[in-house]
Design an enzyme around this catalytic site. Structure first.
Site, PDB file in Angstrom:
ATOM      1  N   ASP A   1     -12.899  -0.496   4.597  1.00  0.00           N
ATOM      2  CA  ASP A   1     -13.544   0.801   4.850  1.00  0.00           C
ATOM      3  C   ASP A   1     -15.067   0.736   4.838  1.00  0.00           C
ATOM      4  O   ASP A   1     -15.712   1.762   5.060  1.00  0.00           O
ATOM      5  CB  ASP A   1     -13.114   1.818   3.776  1.00  0.00           C
ATOM      6  CG  ASP A   1     -11.659   2.225   3.899  1.00  0.00           C
ATOM      7  OD1 ASP A   1     -11.135   2.248   5.037  1.00  0.00           O
ATOM      8  OD2 ASP A   1     -11.041   2.526   2.859  1.00  0.00           O
TER       9      ASP A   1
ATOM     10  N   ASP B   1       0.858  -1.180   0.000  1.00  0.00           N
ATOM     11  CA  ASP B   1       0.000   0.000   0.000  1.00  0.00           C
ATOM     12  C   ASP B   1       0.896   1.232   0.000  1.00  0.00           C
ATOM     13  O   ASP B   1       1.751   1.375   0.877  1.00  0.00           O
ATOM     14  CB  ASP B   1      -0.854  -0.042   1.291  1.00  0.00           C
ATOM     15  CG  ASP B   1      -2.231   0.520   1.116  1.00  0.00           C
ATOM     16  OD1 ASP B   1      -2.350   1.585   0.475  1.00  0.00           O
ATOM     17  OD2 ASP B   1      -3.187  -0.081   1.648  1.00  0.00           O
TER      18      ASP B   1
ATOM     19  N   GLU C   1      -6.676   3.835  -5.935  1.00  0.00           N
ATOM     20  CA  GLU C   1      -7.938   3.997  -5.202  1.00  0.00           C
ATOM     21  C   GLU C   1      -8.554   5.314  -5.698  1.00  0.00           C
ATOM     22  O   GLU C   1      -8.313   6.378  -5.157  1.00  0.00           O
ATOM     23  CB  GLU C   1      -7.698   4.060  -3.687  1.00  0.00           C
ATOM     24  CG  GLU C   1      -9.008   4.033  -2.911  1.00  0.00           C
ATOM     25  CD  GLU C   1      -8.909   4.652  -1.510  1.00  0.00           C
ATOM     26  OE1 GLU C   1      -9.756   4.321  -0.677  1.00  0.00           O
ATOM     27  OE2 GLU C   1      -8.022   5.486  -1.254  1.00  0.00           O
TER      28      GLU C   1
ATOM     29  N   ASP D   1      -3.159   4.746  -2.266  1.00  0.00           N
ATOM     30  CA  ASP D   1      -4.178   5.317  -1.389  1.00  0.00           C
ATOM     31  C   ASP D   1      -4.568   6.718  -1.889  1.00  0.00           C
ATOM     32  O   ASP D   1      -3.701   7.493  -2.289  1.00  0.00           O
ATOM     33  CB  ASP D   1      -3.578   5.408   0.027  1.00  0.00           C
ATOM     34  CG  ASP D   1      -4.595   5.754   1.096  1.00  0.00           C
ATOM     35  OD1 ASP D   1      -5.604   5.041   1.209  1.00  0.00           O
ATOM     36  OD2 ASP D   1      -4.384   6.750   1.826  1.00  0.00           O
TER      37      ASP D   1
HETATM   38  C1  NOJ Z   1      -8.310   5.101   2.166  1.00  0.00           C
HETATM   39  C2  NOJ Z   1      -8.024   3.983   3.097  1.00  0.00           C
HETATM   40  O1  NOJ Z   1      -8.555   2.790   2.580  1.00  0.00           O
HETATM   41  C3  NOJ Z   1      -8.637   4.362   4.426  1.00  0.00           C
HETATM   42  O2  NOJ Z   1      -8.614   3.285   5.328  1.00  0.00           O
HETATM   43  C4  NOJ Z   1      -7.903   5.565   4.966  1.00  0.00           C
HETATM   44  O3  NOJ Z   1      -8.545   6.014   6.142  1.00  0.00           O
HETATM   45  C5  NOJ Z   1      -7.896   6.706   3.957  1.00  0.00           C
HETATM   46  N1  NOJ Z   1      -7.623   6.281   2.609  1.00  0.00           N
HETATM   47  C6  NOJ Z   1      -6.869   7.750   4.328  1.00  0.00           C
HETATM   48  O4  NOJ Z   1      -5.567   7.266   4.134  1.00  0.00           O
END
Ligand code: NOJ
Length: 502
Positions: A316, A95, A254, A196
């Protein structure tokens, strides 16, 4: 091009397997369970952040992008995990968290210590306006996205928690820093990165107000302040960098935008290979909505020569079985959805525990840890319920995840849902996934007509029929490959099947 049809398995590192008995998952724990993942039949794993972090956002607040937090192990543990995964034929994505750092990152400490420190320009400090923050941008976790630095009187930007200051991607030093991070992990042999907040790195420099959906949706969909044109040349440079390595290293962005045509911009031939497509996850249990989402995503991605991806769960969002209504009916729908997901063209992302049919865990507020819960003053319950460690055996309290107490309590029903309890039970959700992964169709995609309340399509000689909520259907004639329930009397509602027809 291994990734065009791959099934990725997301490992939420702190909740997968604990090797040292501290109640927190770790890299050695993952290494000890790689055989399970190979036998499950996935192609690749994605590890959520295991870098040193004070955990204001469970690892997404990084202090050192090229280190391993001692709670999760060492770089030697990472290398051993990577080597074993490769021996088993599993690829490994790490990640990358480029939008922000931890407030405890040495460079942010420097930035706070002195307004003239060069590191200050790595972040986004701006003067306030009318005695308040520079503009009305809000954080994904609630409240203003700006935090006052009392020493200088300026504010710094944080699209997430205040402990996650955003980096200034218009500063070329930041760009160079991250090229080194990419090289560090690529040199170690990783197969790619999950990026991310991939649509968020550059911000609109005019600080114009965001046009956010009103009322706000439950997912952040910033469009106007982020999603800036500068991202595309950046990702083209990253792609060239990764292409300089052997073995097809990849980026998965993402990109949290509802508009699939805009998402497609990021996966043009010389940019990222894949982008998460979270659209299906936002759909209710509704055949017309699901079919429209699939069609739109597929059309948008194929128009630029890319492949779509499909996601029903991640760390999430609430577990699919719970979103689909919970209990026996929710679990049944989630099983049918699994066959839908695994028959679609392109890449699939599974989240740990999805293959076990786990439901969202109800936690008492005093045990919640997600910053979303705290920053929303408890109004949003947060994401802890899908982050509870996964069960391997029926032994309490750690269900084989840990010999001690798990970092979040695991409920009683995790016993019968454990890997051990489901293995070799042909009716179990785990065996359904194993069988689906073994028979996953990959041929040409074509929609077929079906009655209202169904989603029906062909992958070459295999027909996938999902009866969402129609009366029982007759199955097409052919060899039944996999079914999510018994189909002795046709295909009942909330059931899916794959049939080889020629
Ligand atoms: C996306 C991540 O999947 C999430 O868990 C995180 O809180 C936010 N980005 C900020 O990094």
């Amino acid at each position: 091009m291994w990734w065009r049809n791959a099934v990725f398995y997301e490992i939420y590192v702190r909740s997968f397997a604990d090797s040292d008995g501290d109640g927190l998952g770790d890299l050695a724990g993952i290494r000890s369970r790689l055989g399970y993942l190979r036998d499950l039949g996935v192609d690749a794993i994605w590890l959520t952040p295991f870098y040193p972090s004070p955990d204001a956002d469970h690892g997404y607040d990084v202090v050192d992008h090229t280190g391993v937090d001692p709670r999760f192990g060492t770089l030697a543990d990472f290398d051993a995990l990577l080597a074993d995964a490769h021996t088993l034929g599993l690829r490994v994505l790490v990640d990358l968290v480029p939008n922000h750092t931890s407030e405890e990152h040495a460079r942010f400490r420097n930035a706070l210590s002195d307004p003239d420190h060069p590191d200050r320009r790595r972040y986004l400090f701006r003067p306030g306006r009318d005695g308040g923050p520079p503009n009305g941008w809000t954080s994904a976790f609630g409240g203003s996205a700006w935090q006052l630095d009392p020493r200088s009187g300026e504010y710094y930007l944080h699209l997430f928690a205040p402990e996650q200051p955003d980096l200034d991607w218009h500063n070329e030093t930041v760009q160079r820093d991250f090229e080194q991070v990419l090289r560090f992990w690529l040199d170690r042999g990783v197969d790619g990165f999950r990026i991310d907040v991939a649509q968020g790195l550059f911000k609109d420099q005019s600080l114009a107000e965001m046009e956010e959906p009103d009322p706000p949706t439950w997912h952040a969909d910033w469009v106007t302040a982020v999603n800036q044109p500068e991202l595309h040349p950046l990702y083209r440079r990253w792609r060239r960098l990764a292409d300089g390595y052997e073995d097809d290293r990849i980026f998965v962005g993402e990109i949290v935008l509802e508009n699939q045509e805009r998402v497609a911009d990021y996966v043009r031939a010389d940019e990222l290979q894949l982008a998460f497509n979270l659209a299906l996850l936002w759909d209710e249990w509704d055949a017309a909505a699901m079919r429209a989402t699939i069609d739109r995503s597929h059309t948008a991605m194929t128009a630029v020569g890319a492949v779509p991806t499909w996601v029903l769960e991640n760390h999430d969002v609430p577990r699919a079985a719970t979103r689909y209504g919970g209990g026996a009916e929710g679990r049944r729908r989630a099983r049918a959805a699994a066959l839908l997901l695994l028959a679609l063209p392109g890449g699939v992302f599974l989240y740990q525990g999805q293959e076990l049919g786990l439901e969202e865990v109800e936690l008492p507020d005093e045990l919640r840890q997600d910053p979303l819960f705290f920053h929303s003053g408890g109004a949003r319950k947060g994401r802890d319920g899908c982050r509870v460690p996964i069960p391997w055996t029926t032994t309490r309290p750690g269900f084989g995840f840990t010999p001690s107490e798990p970092w979040l309590p695991m409920p009683e029903e995790f016993g019968p849902r454990s890997v051990g309890a489901q293995t070799e039970d042909p009716a179990s959700t785990l065996e359904l996934h194993r069988s689906a992964l073994a028979h996953r169709p990959t041929g040409a995609f074509e929609w077929l007509d079906g009655p209202s309340g169904t989603v029906v399509f062909r992958r070459s000689d295999v027909v996938c029929v999902v009866n969402v909520d129609a009366p029982a259907l007759e199955l097409p004639s052919g060899d039944l490959l996999v079914a999510s329930e018994s189909v002795a009397d046709g295909l009942p509602p909330a059931t899916a099947a794959w049939v080889r027809t020629r």
